[in-house]
Design a protein around this motif. Structure first.
Motif, PDB file in Angstrom:
ATOM      1  N   UNK A 190      15.756  -7.100 -35.669  1.00 48.55           N
ATOM      2  CA  UNK A 190      16.882  -7.159 -34.726  1.00 48.55           C
ATOM      3  C   UNK A 190      18.104  -6.443 -35.294  1.00 48.55           C
ATOM      4  N   UNK A 191      18.357  -6.613 -36.574  1.00 56.00           N
ATOM      5  CA  UNK A 191      19.480  -5.940 -37.204  1.00 56.00           C
ATOM      6  C   UNK A 191      19.311  -4.427 -37.205  1.00 56.00           C
ATOM      7  N   UNK A 192      18.096  -3.958 -37.462  1.00 57.04           N
ATOM      8  CA  UNK A 192      17.835  -2.524 -37.445  1.00 57.04           C
ATOM      9  C   UNK A 192      17.984  -1.940 -36.048  1.00 57.04           C
ATOM     10  N   UNK A 193      17.578  -2.700 -35.031  1.00 60.67           N
ATOM     11  CA  UNK A 193      17.748  -2.240 -33.648  1.00 60.67           C
ATOM     12  C   UNK A 193      19.229  -2.105 -33.325  1.00 60.67           C
ATOM     13  N   UNK A 194      20.010  -3.095 -33.690  1.00 58.42           N
ATOM     14  CA  UNK A 194      21.455  -3.032 -33.432  1.00 58.42           C
ATOM     15  C   UNK A 194      22.104  -1.857 -34.168  1.00 58.42           C
ATOM     16  N   UNK A 195      21.733  -1.658 -35.412  1.00 53.18           N
ATOM     17  CA  UNK A 195      22.316  -0.548 -36.161  1.00 53.18           C
ATOM     18  C   UNK A 195      21.870   0.803 -35.620  1.00 53.18           C
ATOM     19  N   UNK A 196      20.661   0.878 -35.092  1.00 58.69           N
ATOM     20  CA  UNK A 196      20.207   2.151 -34.521  1.00 58.69           C
ATOM     21  C   UNK A 196      21.032   2.517 -33.289  1.00 58.69           C
ATOM     22  N   UNK A 197      21.490   1.517 -32.538  1.00 59.62           N
ATOM     23  CA  UNK A 197      22.337   1.782 -31.377  1.00 59.62           C
ATOM     24  C   UNK A 197      23.659   2.418 -31.790  1.00 59.62           C
ATOM     25  N   UNK A 198      24.120   2.093 -32.977  1.00 57.36           N
ATOM     26  CA  UNK A 198      25.364   2.684 -33.491  1.00 57.36           C
ATOM     27  C   UNK A 198      25.230   4.201 -33.595  1.00 57.36           C
ATOM     28  N   UNK A 199      24.055   4.651 -34.015  1.00 55.28           N
ATOM     29  CA  UNK A 199      23.845   6.086 -34.201  1.00 55.28           C
ATOM     30  C   UNK A 199      23.343   6.780 -32.934  1.00 55.28           C
ATOM     31  N   UNK A 200      22.685   6.039 -32.050  1.00 54.43           N
ATOM     32  CA  UNK A 200      22.152   6.640 -30.824  1.00 54.43           C
ATOM     33  C   UNK A 200      23.218   6.885 -29.766  1.00 54.43           C
ATOM     34  N   UNK A 201      24.262   6.083 -29.757  1.00 56.17           N
ATOM     35  CA  UNK A 201      25.319   6.198 -28.750  1.00 56.17           C
ATOM     36  C   UNK A 201      26.677   6.391 -29.429  1.00 56.17           C
ATOM     37  N   UNK A 202      26.936   7.576 -29.967  1.00 61.53           N
ATOM     38  CA  UNK A 202      28.181   7.788 -30.724  1.00 61.53           C
ATOM     39  C   UNK A 202      29.458   7.764 -29.881  1.00 61.53           C
ATOM     40  N   UNK A 203      29.350   7.963 -28.565  1.00 62.87           N
ATOM     41  CA  UNK A 203      30.545   7.992 -27.721  1.00 62.87           C
ATOM     42  C   UNK A 203      30.786   6.696 -26.955  1.00 62.87           C
ATOM     43  N   UNK A 220      30.613  -2.669 -32.131  1.00 65.89           N
ATOM     44  CA  UNK A 220      30.053  -4.019 -32.041  1.00 65.89           C
ATOM     45  C   UNK A 220      28.634  -4.066 -32.589  1.00 65.89           C
ATOM     46  N   UNK A 221      27.954  -2.933 -32.593  1.00 68.35           N
ATOM     47  CA  UNK A 221      26.578  -2.911 -33.093  1.00 68.35           C
ATOM     48  C   UNK A 221      26.514  -3.067 -34.609  1.00 68.35           C
ATOM     49  N   UNK A 222      27.640  -2.892 -35.283  1.00 69.95           N
ATOM     50  CA  UNK A 222      27.662  -3.085 -36.738  1.00 69.95           C
ATOM     51  C   UNK A 222      27.416  -4.540 -37.126  1.00 69.95           C
ATOM     52  N   UNK A 223      27.477  -5.446 -36.156  1.00 68.11           N
ATOM     53  CA  UNK A 223      27.155  -6.849 -36.423  1.00 68.11           C
ATOM     54  C   UNK A 223      25.690  -6.979 -36.871  1.00 68.11           C
ATOM     55  N   UNK A 224      24.900  -5.930 -36.652  1.00 67.03           N
ATOM     56  CA  UNK A 224      23.511  -5.911 -37.098  1.00 67.03           C
ATOM     57  C   UNK A 224      23.365  -6.028 -38.608  1.00 67.03           C
ATOM     58  N   UNK A 225      24.438  -5.785 -39.339  1.00 69.26           N
ATOM     59  CA  UNK A 225      24.403  -5.940 -40.792  1.00 69.26           C
ATOM     60  C   UNK A 225      24.162  -7.398 -41.175  1.00 69.26           C
ATOM     61  N   UNK A 226      24.677  -8.322 -40.387  1.00 68.07           N
ATOM     62  CA  UNK A 226      24.556  -9.756 -40.699  1.00 68.07           C
ATOM     63  C   UNK A 226      23.093 -10.214 -40.656  1.00 68.07           C
ATOM     64  N   UNK A 227      22.343  -9.975 -39.565  1.00 74.00           N
ATOM     65  CA  UNK A 227      20.952 -10.425 -39.599  1.00 74.00           C
ATOM     66  C   UNK A 227      20.108  -9.700 -40.645  1.00 74.00           C
TER      67      UNK A 227
END
Length: 68
Positions: free
Chosen positions: A17-30, A36-43
């Motif tokens: 789940x954390x990797x999915x959230x972090x991948x959204x950070x890079x997939x949608x740069x604009x 908010x997807x950086x919260x993926x670091x916590x899980x």
């Protein structure tokens, strides 16, 4: 110091789940919600460590019971 309170399945799901959230950070740069997807670091962190502070507060554990 910390007692493990997460089972193997729980830990795996947290890391995924954390990797999915972090991948959204890079997939949608604009996107306006990008940071908010950086919260993926916590899980990811709790999954790798095997200890969840919220589980400790609530008295929960997903570790299998050790039989003697």
């Amino acid at each position: 110091m910390f007692t493990t309170n997460e089972g193997t399945i729980d830990r795996t799901l947290r890391v995924v789940a954390g990797l999915v959230l972090l991948s959204l950070f890079f997939l949608y740069p604009d996107a306006s919600w990008r940071y908010w997807t950086l919260i993926g670091i916590v899980p990811i962190a709790t999954g790798l460590i095997g200890w969840c502070p919220l589980y400790t507060v609530l008295g929960l554990s997903t570790c299998p019971v050790k039989r003697s």
